[in-house]
Design a protein around this motif. Structure first.
Motif: not given
Length: 135
Positions: A12, A15-17, A19-20, A62, A134
């Protein structure tokens, strides 16, 4: 509808990038190990052909780092092969470098960024216990 479940659990605090990136890598690991999860090619109304996708939904969950470690151990204990992404892989730029940093990682000290599992639905639920949808 499905006897199996395809789940990806992400740490969790990524960073967003990240996670992707981790989600994409982990999904390809499952597809590579279980090619039957990929369906037929898609065709649009104009006849253009697109790549085939997973035949079943992929649930994205997550968890904190400690829970991810528990999930990894549960999968190992149950002999369920998974896709695993560890933090050290963020610092590499290609597959052989990823495998090199992964090879020195042990389950008891792995800093798991994400894990993907495709197995019997009830088994996946047991392994991923403690993770949440998530958001």
């Amino acid at each position: 509808m499905f006897d199996t479940k395809f789940a990806i659990v992400l740490r969790e605090d990524l960073a967003t990038w990240q996670k992707l990136n981790v989600t994409a890598f982990l999904a390809t690991g499952i597809a590579g190990q279980k090619p039957a999860i990929i369906g037929e090619a898609y065709r649009d109304g104009a006849g253009n052909v697109y790549n085939a996708l997973s035949v079943q939904p992929i649930i994205v969950l997550s968890a904190d780092g400690a829970t991810l470690g528990i999930i990894q151990r549960r999968a190992i204990e149950r002999a369920v092969q998974t896709s695993l992404y560890v933090d050290a892989m963020f610092s590499t730029g290609h597959d052989s470098a990823n495998r090199a940093v992964f090879a020195v990682t042990r389950p008891e000290n792995a800093k798991v960024a994400g894990i993907a599992i495709h197995a019997d639905k009830k088994l996946v639920d047991k392994i991923t216990k403690g993770a949440k949808l998530h958001g």
